[in-house]
Scaffold this active site. Sequence first.
Site, PDB file in Angstrom:
ATOM      1  N   GLU A  79      35.288  37.233  33.122  1.00 32.58           N
ATOM      2  CA  GLU A  79      34.089  36.687  33.510  1.00 32.58           C
ATOM      3  C   GLU A  79      33.027  37.690  33.490  1.00 32.58           C
ATOM      4  O   GLU A  79      33.508  38.868  34.143  1.00 32.58           O
ATOM      5  CB  GLU A  79      34.214  36.201  34.959  1.00 32.58           C
ATOM      6  CG  GLU A  79      35.187  34.718  34.964  1.00 32.58           C
ATOM      7  CD  GLU A  79      35.177  34.250  36.436  1.00 32.58           C
ATOM      8  OE1 GLU A  79      34.016  34.127  37.021  1.00 32.58           O
ATOM      9  OE2 GLU A  79      36.354  34.336  36.939  1.00 32.58           O
ATOM     10  N   CYS A  87      26.307  37.100  39.760  1.00 29.86           N
ATOM     11  CA  CYS A  87      26.659  36.786  38.344  1.00 29.86           C
ATOM     12  C   CYS A  87      25.532  35.652  38.214  1.00 29.86           C
ATOM     13  O   CYS A  87      25.007  35.688  37.087  1.00 29.86           O
ATOM     14  CB  CYS A  87      27.876  36.518  37.956  1.00 29.86           C
ATOM     15  SG  CYS A  87      29.243  37.373  38.706  1.00 29.86           S
TER      16      CYS A  87
END
Length: 488
Positions: free
Chosen positions: A260, A294
């Site tokens: 990720e 993020c």
Amino acid sequence: AAFENAGKHGWRAAPLVPGAMVTTPAANVANPADRRQIVGQWQPADAGAVEKALQNAVAAQPAWDRTPAASRATILEYAADLLQARMPGFMALCVKEAGKTIPDSVAEVREAVDFLRYYAAQARASFGAPEKLPGPTGESNELQLHGRGVFVCISPWNFPLAIFLGQVGAALAAGNSVIAKPAEQTNLIGHAAVKLLHEAGVPENVLQFVPGDGAIVGAALTRDPRVAGVAFTGSTDTARAINRALAGRESGPIATLIAETGGQNAFIADSSALPEQLVKDAIGSAFTSAGQRCSAARVLFVQDDIADKVMTMLAGAMDELRIGDPALLSTDVGPVIDDDALKILEDHAARMAAEARLIRQAPTSEAASHGSFFAPRAWELQSLDQLHREVFGPALHVIRWKAEQLDQVIDAINATGYGLTLGVHSRIDETIERIAARVKVGNVYVNRNQIGAVVGVQPFGGQGLSGTGPKAGGPHYLPRFATEKTVT
Ligand code: ADP
């Protein structure tokens, strides 16, 4: 005051966190909000410690895989209970070591608890009761799931507990032995989490804490042929480096990489958007957690007929932000993680000063002078091309668009190659549907802020430069840590 209170329930300056075989010097962990305050110390693992951890992990994995999935799940659920019970202590550590605000620290611990419970329940259901398949000629036939072997979990500092325990929890639930390598900035939190799992019943060689520099310890682990899989969250460049390390191995299994990575997340608002809600959600998306999520919004595309109004309101709202000590409940935005992160943001601000119009710089308080604080800023840009790479911090960029340019805006967002989150503010259903259908991202948020993920409900993860998938906290994540076996 809130922090002092939390301290009474368990936080104290952490003792030395050892990486074993101690030939490397110990490093101080400074509080990002006040660098004069030393929170603890840690010591990186050296080559001998890494080798020993790999040997231990290989030896310990088969017995852990043979442990009934229900027993593994029970241990993880007990760890979740312990974590919940010790929330104030873990919150305090998130505040002190990671610079998280109190609300962010609450959310952090809760998400970690949710991850442990979610993967435990999933392991109990799908690993504990193998799926019965029709036998080819009427024989009995079942599909079993097993751990892949040794899993390395390499985690980031921005969710030092939630992402860390999400990766580790899934890898353990699936029957792997785990070597956990937290980010250099948040070793104390990682260490406390590993100790908690040991206390809950995970054998010490099944889960080992191996701290160190990513380029040294992380690289040594990922090029080792004994490693069957890597769960990684961090930058896109590091994901590529890990991919190369795994691909370059001459022996060992073809390893799995679950990565990720970053984002260059946009928000599209058309002229039907409610300006008050838009500004509230843009501020929340761009500046919560000091923009170090993020999912955080970096670019707000706003249709030109409401753009001036929105920018004026944005500037006014930014004047009200309180930047300072994350241990105070009155603080909206705490520090960034360290002085390296601050330097990158300051360099970005210097470039923006030459190329863009400053909409507003939020005020900072006196309390911010000893820490790694970056005053939240918003600039108006002419085009997305002015942002060359991911900016990680409280920095928002606004770009105007005209009604006929919607497809161009979507194309520009897709052309970044990142694909994590997108926010949409519109009250026209066709526009919402058109954007959601065409944009290449993992998570679309409509008429709300664009941060947040709910384990088991709203799983999180992207595509393209933003990661391999599957989504953390979703039904397909745990199976990636497993290998399938049919017994006919
Ligand atoms: P960030 O920019 O958010 O600090 P990084 O990708 O540098 O992101 O770091 C995320 C994690 O990856 C950290 O635990 C770090 O130590 C680790 N890491 C960094 N470089 C490497 C590498 N070459 N191999 C393995 N892990 C690495």
